[in-house]
Each structure stands twice: as C-alpha cells, then as structure tokens.
Design an enzyme around this catalytic site. Structure first.
Site, PDB file in Angstrom:
ATOM      1  N   SER A  24       0.847  -1.184   0.000  1.00 18.31           N
ATOM      2  CA  SER A  24       0.000   0.000   0.000  1.00 18.31           C
ATOM      3  C   SER A  24       0.885   1.238   0.000  1.00 18.31           C
ATOM      4  CB  SER A  24      -0.887  -0.005   1.246  1.00 18.31           C
ATOM      5  OG  SER A  24      -0.074   0.244   2.379  1.00 18.31           O
ATOM      6  N   LYS A  25       0.249   2.385   0.003  1.00 14.69           N
ATOM      7  CA  LYS A  25       0.975   3.664  -0.017  1.00 14.69           C
ATOM      8  C   LYS A  25       2.021   3.728   1.088  1.00 14.69           C
ATOM      9  CE  LYS A  25      -1.543   7.192  -2.378  1.00 14.69           C
ATOM     10  NZ  LYS A  25      -2.940   6.881  -2.579  1.00 14.69           N
ATOM     11  N   ARG A  26       1.622   3.234   2.228  1.00 19.14           N
ATOM     12  CA  ARG A  26       2.489   3.217   3.392  1.00 19.14           C
ATOM     13  C   ARG A  26       3.837   2.537   3.084  1.00 19.14           C
ATOM     14  NH1 ARG A  26       1.825  -0.795   7.310  1.00 19.14           N
ATOM     15  NH2 ARG A  26       0.079  -1.567   6.112  1.00 19.14           N
TER      16      ARG A  26
END
Ligand code: GLU
Length: 470
Positions: free
Chosen positions: A238-240
């Site tokens: 994910s973006k994280r």
C-alpha cells in the site's frame, strides 16, 4: 503468430510499483518474442478517472522506457463499438435486458443469505422479453448454465471454474454505459491480444471473460496471472510501503533500469542472478519462470540494485542524468566541477543520483561550519604545522591534478612522519566539512584550488584558535 500483450491501467490512480511490474512483464514478453505491446487506458469509470492520472501513467511509462507499439487507446473513445456488440448480443439472445428493481435484488440477496446460499443473480429475466414500465433495464450476459471453464494459466496452472457458480453478469448499466469485464473482452478481441498478463486479483474475472469471448466467437488469449506484491510486513502493498507514484522514485534519483531490474525480480527469477541489464531481461524473461507465491517489496534491496546500476554506468552516461539533481539540491553546476568528474568521483558510494548530488555539495558551494565532531577529532593543535605546509605546497602546484596533489600530500606526510591517513583526514575535514569523501586527491581536484586553499586557511585559523585556547 505474433505475440500481442497489453497493459490496461485504469486511471483511477497513478502508476505505482504493482502496476509497473505488470506493465514490465507485458512489455518484456512482447519484446522477447518480437511482438507488440499495446497500451490501453481503461477510463470508463468517469467519476474516478482523471486526466492527471492519465498523464501520470503516460509520463511514468515514458520515464521507464516501456514504450508501446500501439496506443494509448482510450475506452471512452470506443463506446460506439461497445454499443454495437451489445446490440448484436441483444438481437442474437446472447444478452438480455434485466428489469429487476433495486428492491427486488435486495430481497433476493436477503433470501439467499438467510438460506446460507451464495449470493448471485437468479436469472429471472433471462428468458423474458417484455419491457417493464418505469424501470431502466441493465443488460446482462447470458452465461452458460452448466459446464466448466478451464483457465490454463501460465503462472497458476490449471484453474477450473463451474459455470453454475457464475451468474449473469451486468454488461451495461441502466444508463447504458458498458461495464469493466465487457469492455475488456471487446478490446482484447479487437486488439487481437494473444497474452493477457495481469495481477491475480483478476483471476476470478477470467472465466466470465472467457465465456464472453466465446460469445464473440473468439479463441481466448493465453492468461498469466501474476502473484501479489506484499509490503515488507507481509500485508498487501500500500501507499504506506511505497506504493506511491512511480515518479517519486525518479525524483529521488533512482535509475529507470534499476527500477525495472528490481521489479522484474518480484515474481520472476533466473537462477540466483540479481542484476540484469535491460537487454538481459528481454533475452531471459519468460512467463514460465514466474513463480506463484507473492513476493515482498524490499526498499533496501531497491537501493542496492540502484547502486549496482550506478556503478555499472560510465561517468559520461551518469552526468546528464545527474545534472537535474544538482539543480534540485540547489547547486549551480556551472560554478564547480564538470558533473562527469563528480560522477567519476562519487559513483562508488552513491545510492541514488539525489544522494550523489547532495554528497557533492561541497564541490560547488562553501559550507557554513565544519561538523563539530570531526573538527574536534581531526583538527587538533598537532596538525597545525603539517596543515600549513600542505597549504603552501598545494598553493605552489603548477597544475591542479590528482597526481600532483597526492604527491604533495604524501611528501608532507613523510616530512612530518605522519601516516597518510593522519594527514589526509584533517585535510578532508577541512575541505569538505565532514569525514567522508572520495580519496583526497580526487576530492581536492573536484573542490578546486581556490576553494581548497581558502578552506585550509579557515581550518588553520580554527586550529590556531583551539591551540590558543588550550
Ligand atoms: N484496468 C484493470 C486494472 O487496472 C486491468 C484490466 C486487465 O488487465 O484485464 O486493474
């Protein structure tokens, strides 16, 4: 048969690591087989698709060098064609209008859930033709009622689906717009795609798509569903974790070849080889070597691969790519050494081009203060005389070149009975403001005579002050 692959991103988001990996595998497979790579923008979700995302996708692919032989084709420009197929299917009974209301569908769902059954449309309008007042119908595909759909997936192997488990898919909404699975198959058919390579989140769509392709009278393409990419913590990327716009890696000074090299190894291997040139990737890539299990994104490995690619490049090739980063970190490349020389001096340590540019700051710009810890350790009173002598020797050099510089430093070290390191480190700290730089001769040559002498003067003053204070 000419191999034809396609990359079909939806511009509801930017291009991130996962989508680039898909694009890369499609592109490599086409290149390897001297086939065609087609770019198709699946922009039918008009609310979530944006021109900015389209631009991000095109820009990202261009940076990476994943060039398309055909396209970009935009699905929003193909509505007439989808309508044509819909009409044909309605006429030939391959599709039908379904006049179910939302309430009826909710009620059906409720009943199936209560009975512990799988929630699916029950086909109640499959054989009805009379319209119904006041309801805008959707169009559904008449999926075969029985039999199996067998996907011979190049990565997953044989995957069998029961038609009885598939319901009649909505292929056009009540406002007449076509839906995702339908537009995909019309396009794959029209664009004569031979190999569909995509993320395995699409595997469940495949039997429906194969049934619809059959309704078009088409042979299905070969499918290859790629395993997921996970974050370092094992959760979906994910973006994280860095599933950000791929162009952020460009901004951070990663090389496009290094990105591709890193991504090709997410799911594919060739023995235990880690570093691949683009040509090698094209020559060696095969879908048969893609493994089934998910692979995890590892940012440290990406850095390492980037470093290896920087190391493998000639300084002449690095320099033009380094230029924008020098500017980005606020330096004026015209006021200092030629970037080719920076690349030569710094490429052994640089993790990224941004890192290289930032590390070379002292070659272009004076620093405010010497790092206190290094000053304390290396600019001590004992070094005062050797520093003064080195300064004088350097000032007298006829030619500011590496061998003359190192000869001067070596001579002075000998005169004072110092090891090279004992003299070199104080010089380094004086001239760069810190303890890390290329070798002394290279460093001083890059910094230039004028700046070197001025900085030595400053350091000498500092040592004097400290000697006085002691
Ligand atoms: N547009 C789809 C997506 O971005 C890909 C469709 C496909 O590859 O079949 O996930």
């Amino acid at each position: 048969m000419t191999v034809r692959t396609r990359f079909a991103p939806s511009p509801t988001g930017v291009l991130h690591l996962g989508s680039v990996r898909t694009a890369l595998f499609c592109w490599l497979y086409a290149r390897r087989h001297e086939g065609d790579f087609i770019l198709r923008i699946e922009d039918t979700d008009r609310e979530r698709s944006t021109p900015e995302n389209v631009a991000a996708i095109l820009d990202g692919l261009e940076w990476l060098g994943l060039d398309a032989d055909e396209g970009p084709f935009y699905q929003t420009e193909r509505f007439d064609r989808y309508r044509e197929v819909l009409n044909e299917w309605l006429e030939t009974g391959k599709a039908y209008y379904c006049y179910c209301t939302k309430e009826e569908l909710a009620e059906l769902r409720e009943r199936q859930m209560q009975a512990g059954e799988r929630v699916r449309y029950d086909g109640r309008w499959r054989d009805r033709t009379e319209p119904r007042e006041g309801v805008d119908p959707v169009i559904r595909f008449k999926n075969p009622l029985d039999g199996e759909v067998v996907v011979e997936d190049l990565v997953r192997g044989r995957v069998v689906f029961e038609n009885a488990q598939l319901d009649d898919l909505i292929i056009a909404r009540s406002d007449g717009t076509p839906t995702y699975n339908f537009t995909v198959i019309v396009d794959d058919y029209d664009m004569q795609i031979t190999h569909v390579i995509r993320g395995d989140d699409h595997l469940n769509n495949t039997p429906r798509q194969m049934n619809m392709l059959a309704a078009l009278g088409a042979e299905p393409p070969v499918y290859a569903h790629l395993p997921m990419i996970l974050g370092p913590d094992g959760a979906k990327l994910s973006k994280r974790h860095g599933a950000v716009d791929i162009r952020e890696y460009r901004e951070e000074g990663y090389l496009p070849e290094a990105m591709l090299n890193y991504l090709v190894r997410l799911g594919w291997s060739h023995g235990d080889q880690e570093i691949f040139s683009l040509d090698e990737m094209i020559r060696l890539f095969d879908l048969a070597d893609v493994n089934q299990s998910a692979s995890a994104f590892n940012p440290e490995k990406l850095v390492w691969i980037n470093q290896q690619h920087i190391l493998a490049m000639s300084p002449e090739a690095i320099a033009p790519q380094l230029m924008p980063f020098l500017v980005q970190v606020g330096l004026d490349p015209s006021d200092g050494p030629d970037p080719v020389h920076i690349a030569e001096g710094f490429h052994e340590r640089a993790e990224t081009l941004l890192h290289m540019a930032a590390s070379a700051r002292y070659c272009y710009e004076d620093f405010e203060t010497i790092e206190p810890k290094s000053a304390k350790k290396h600019l001590r009173p004992v070094i005062l005389e050797p520093l003064k002598t080195v300064r004088a020797r350097l000032a007298a050099l006829e030619h500011w070149g590496e061998s003359a510089i190192s000869e001067a430093v070596r001579d002075v070290a000998e005169d004072y009975d110092l090891s090279l390191g004992k003299l070199g480190q104080p010089i380094r700290v004086a001239v760069t403001g810190g303890p890390v730089s290329p070798s002394i001769d290279v460093t001083l040559r890059l910094v230039g005579r004028e700046r070197t002498l001025a900085r030595l003067d400053r350091a000498i003053e500092l040592v004097k002050e400290r000697a006085g204070a002691a």
